[in-house]
Write an enzyme that holds these catalytic residues in place. Structure first.
Site, PDB file in Angstrom:
ATOM      1  N   SER A 134       0.854  -1.197   0.000  1.00  0.00           N
ATOM      2  CA  SER A 134       0.000   0.000   0.000  1.00  0.00           C
ATOM      3  C   SER A 134       0.890   1.247   0.000  1.00  0.00           C
ATOM      4  O   SER A 134       2.082   1.169   0.312  1.00  0.00           O
ATOM      5  CB  SER A 134      -0.870  -0.019   1.261  1.00  0.00           C
ATOM      6  OG  SER A 134      -1.576   1.185   1.385  1.00  0.00           O
ATOM      7  N   TYR A 167      -1.975  -0.420  10.403  1.00  0.00           N
ATOM      8  CA  TYR A 167      -2.117  -0.800   8.997  1.00  0.00           C
ATOM      9  C   TYR A 167      -0.886  -0.343   8.200  1.00  0.00           C
ATOM     10  O   TYR A 167      -0.373  -1.074   7.351  1.00  0.00           O
ATOM     11  CB  TYR A 167      -3.406  -0.189   8.443  1.00  0.00           C
ATOM     12  CG  TYR A 167      -3.777  -0.611   7.036  1.00  0.00           C
ATOM     13  CD1 TYR A 167      -3.759  -1.943   6.652  1.00  0.00           C
ATOM     14  CD2 TYR A 167      -4.174   0.347   6.101  1.00  0.00           C
ATOM     15  CE1 TYR A 167      -4.106  -2.318   5.359  1.00  0.00           C
ATOM     16  CE2 TYR A 167      -4.538  -0.020   4.814  1.00  0.00           C
ATOM     17  CZ  TYR A 167      -4.495  -1.347   4.441  1.00  0.00           C
ATOM     18  OH  TYR A 167      -4.840  -1.708   3.166  1.00  0.00           O
TER      19      TYR A 167
HETATM   20  P1  NAD Z   1     -11.997  -5.654   0.825  1.00  0.00           P
HETATM   21  O1  NAD Z   1     -12.258  -5.367   2.268  1.00  0.00           O
HETATM   22  O2  NAD Z   1     -13.009  -5.303  -0.200  1.00  0.00           O
HETATM   23  O3  NAD Z   1     -11.613  -7.189   0.644  1.00  0.00           O
HETATM   24  C1  NAD Z   1     -10.831  -7.886   1.573  1.00  0.00           C
HETATM   25  C2  NAD Z   1     -11.364  -9.311   1.586  1.00  0.00           C
HETATM   26  O4  NAD Z   1     -10.527 -10.072   2.486  1.00  0.00           O
HETATM   27  C3  NAD Z   1     -12.793  -9.417   2.118  1.00  0.00           C
HETATM   28  O5  NAD Z   1     -13.591 -10.108   1.187  1.00  0.00           O
HETATM   29  C4  NAD Z   1     -12.657 -10.197   3.417  1.00  0.00           C
HETATM   30  O6  NAD Z   1     -13.739 -11.075   3.670  1.00  0.00           O
HETATM   31  C5  NAD Z   1     -11.375 -10.972   3.171  1.00  0.00           C
HETATM   32  N1  NAD Z   1     -10.770 -11.393   4.422  1.00  0.00           N
HETATM   33  C6  NAD Z   1     -10.621 -10.681   5.561  1.00  0.00           C
HETATM   34  N2  NAD Z   1     -10.069 -11.439   6.506  1.00  0.00           N
HETATM   35  C7  NAD Z   1      -9.843 -12.644   5.948  1.00  0.00           C
HETATM   36  C8  NAD Z   1      -9.303 -13.860   6.423  1.00  0.00           C
HETATM   37  N3  NAD Z   1      -8.846 -13.975   7.693  1.00  0.00           N
HETATM   38  N4  NAD Z   1      -9.245 -14.915   5.582  1.00  0.00           N
HETATM   39  C9  NAD Z   1      -9.695 -14.823   4.316  1.00  0.00           C
HETATM   40  N5  NAD Z   1     -10.231 -13.698   3.804  1.00  0.00           N
HETATM   41  C10 NAD Z   1     -10.297 -12.626   4.624  1.00  0.00           C
HETATM   42  O7  NAD Z   1     -10.593  -4.940   0.534  1.00  0.00           O
HETATM   43  P2  NAD Z   1      -9.965  -4.416  -0.819  1.00  0.00           P
HETATM   44  O8  NAD Z   1     -10.130  -2.952  -0.853  1.00  0.00           O
HETATM   45  O9  NAD Z   1     -10.430  -5.237  -1.965  1.00  0.00           O
HETATM   46  O10 NAD Z   1      -8.431  -4.723  -0.525  1.00  0.00           O
HETATM   47  C11 NAD Z   1      -7.756  -5.865  -0.994  1.00  0.00           C
HETATM   48  C12 NAD Z   1      -6.280  -5.756  -0.602  1.00  0.00           C
HETATM   49  O11 NAD Z   1      -5.730  -4.554  -1.114  1.00  0.00           O
HETATM   50  C13 NAD Z   1      -6.032  -5.719   0.906  1.00  0.00           C
HETATM   51  O12 NAD Z   1      -4.839  -6.382   1.198  1.00  0.00           O
HETATM   52  C14 NAD Z   1      -5.893  -4.258   1.179  1.00  0.00           C
HETATM   53  O13 NAD Z   1      -5.186  -4.028   2.366  1.00  0.00           O
HETATM   54  C15 NAD Z   1      -5.149  -3.805  -0.046  1.00  0.00           C
HETATM   55  N6  NAD Z   1      -5.240  -2.397  -0.389  1.00  0.00           N
HETATM   56  C16 NAD Z   1      -6.417  -1.798  -0.591  1.00  0.00           C
HETATM   57  C17 NAD Z   1      -6.445  -0.453  -0.929  1.00  0.00           C
HETATM   58  C18 NAD Z   1      -7.733   0.262  -1.144  1.00  0.00           C
HETATM   59  O14 NAD Z   1      -7.731   1.476  -1.278  1.00  0.00           O
HETATM   60  N7  NAD Z   1      -8.850  -0.433  -1.214  1.00  0.00           N
HETATM   61  C19 NAD Z   1      -5.263   0.259  -1.079  1.00  0.00           C
HETATM   62  C20 NAD Z   1      -4.061  -0.403  -0.866  1.00  0.00           C
HETATM   63  C21 NAD Z   1      -4.057  -1.729  -0.541  1.00  0.00           C
END
Ligand code: NAD
Length: 281
Positions: A164, A177
């Site tokens: 990130s 985070y």
């Molecule tokens: P999201 O919350 O939409 O999806 C995350 C998914 O992970 C969810 O479906 C959740 O059920 C699943 N999850 C949580 N705990 C879990 C576990 N113990 N076992 C299995 N599944 C589990 O998030 P997103 O926005 O799609 O983010 C995806 C990735 O990208 C993450 O690693 C997040 O940190 C990273 N990220 C997101 C952003 C953003 O702006 N959205 C930016 C940088 C990085």
């Protein structure tokens, strides 16, 4: 004739995507299926991955949904066995499950601005901090243990982690985070080095600011108007806009393509509309 390095074709590749019930990794899973891969979509949220699998099947694509907790080695071993039986051994692992937790988030950016009753650094819940570190770090390490063993045996494979912007410089309010994603960038380099002699490459993407479930409340008020944080983000982003989720796909495909990125391992690719490059001045 020069063989052109870029054409999106993952025909026959088995791609395991954790967090595939979520916004970003659900889209990645579907895109890999569309590019010919046999996709295993893993998530704690079984309903979400079954829905994704149904959507893909209706489009004639191969995508199986599996309930899996990325923090439970036994559950991962069971899902690994099911994936091997149904789709074959994993070629590409996308470690997408991750996220923040409100218990590890301060209400204010600066201690000196905190008002009575607001959650400051001193009120952070250590269980919340543990949750965030565990989900992001161990949630990447454990699926890698479960799925990379087959890659070592075959002498090829690709791992993609999700870091990130906060890994480069921490973002205000979210110390755990930020620290956990810094650990993911670091671990990506560690894995790349550790596996370098086995034929496995390991890279990460660092998405910039997207509007998604986990940050929507920080970016927009309940009436839909932007928060001051949104104004700051856009002022700090040279391209002056949020990143769209489908803009991650080019970088993901590139890093996971053994021809296009054959000599690339241990990199963290920012996909951020310039945010990480800009000092603010
Ligand atoms: P999201 O919350 O939409 O999806 C995350 C998914 O992970 C969810 O479906 C959740 O059920 C699943 N999850 C949580 N705990 C879990 C576990 N113990 N076992 C299995 N599944 C589990 O998030 P997103 O926005 O799609 O983010 C995806 C990735 O990208 C993450 O690693 C997040 O940190 C990273 N990220 C997101 C952003 C953003 O702006 N959205 C930016 C940088 C990085």
């Amino acid at each position: 004739m020069i063989e052109l390095p870029l054409s999106v074709d993952f025909t026959g590749k088995v791609v395991v995507v954790t967090g595939a019930g979520g916004v970003l990794c659900g889209e990645m899973a579907r895109a890999f299926a569309q590019a010919g891969a046999k996709v295993a979509a893993l998530d704690l949220n079984e309903e979400a991955v079954k829905k994704l699998s149904g959507t893909c099947r209706a489009e004639g694509l191969v995508c199986e949904g599996y309930k899996a907790d990325v923090l439970d080695p036994e559950a991962l071993a069971e899902v690994h066995a099911q994936v091997c039986r149904t789709l074959g051994p994993c070629d590409i692992l996308i470690n997408g499950a991750g996220g923040n937790n409100p218990r590890a988030t301060t209400d204010n950016e600066y201690q000196h601005e905190a008002k009575p009753g607001q959650k400051t650094f001193f009120d952070l819940d250590t269980n919340g901090v543990d949750f965030v570190f565990k989900l992001n770090f161990q949630g990447t390490l454990l699926p890698t243990q479960a799925f990379a063993r087959d890659m070592v045996k075959r002498g090829s494979g690709c791992i993609l982690n999700i870091s990130s912007m906060n890994a480069y410089t921490p973002l205000t309010k979210i110390p755990a985070y930020s620290g956990a994603k810094a650990a993911i960038s670091n671990f990506t380099q560690w894995l790349a080095t550790y596996f370098a002699g086995t034929g496995i490459r390991c890279n990460a993407i660092a998405p910039g600011f997207l509007v998604s479930n986990q940050n929507r409340k920080l970016l927009f008020n309940e009436d839909g108007t932007p928060t001051p944080r949104t104004a700051k983000i856009l002022a700090g982003t040279p391209m002056g806009r949020f990143v769209e989720s489908n803009e991650l796909l080019g970088g993901v495909f590139f890093l996971c393509d053994d021809r296009a990125a054959s000599a690339i391992t241990g990199v963290v690719l920012p996909i951020d509309a310039g945010f990480a490059a800009y000092s603010g001045v």
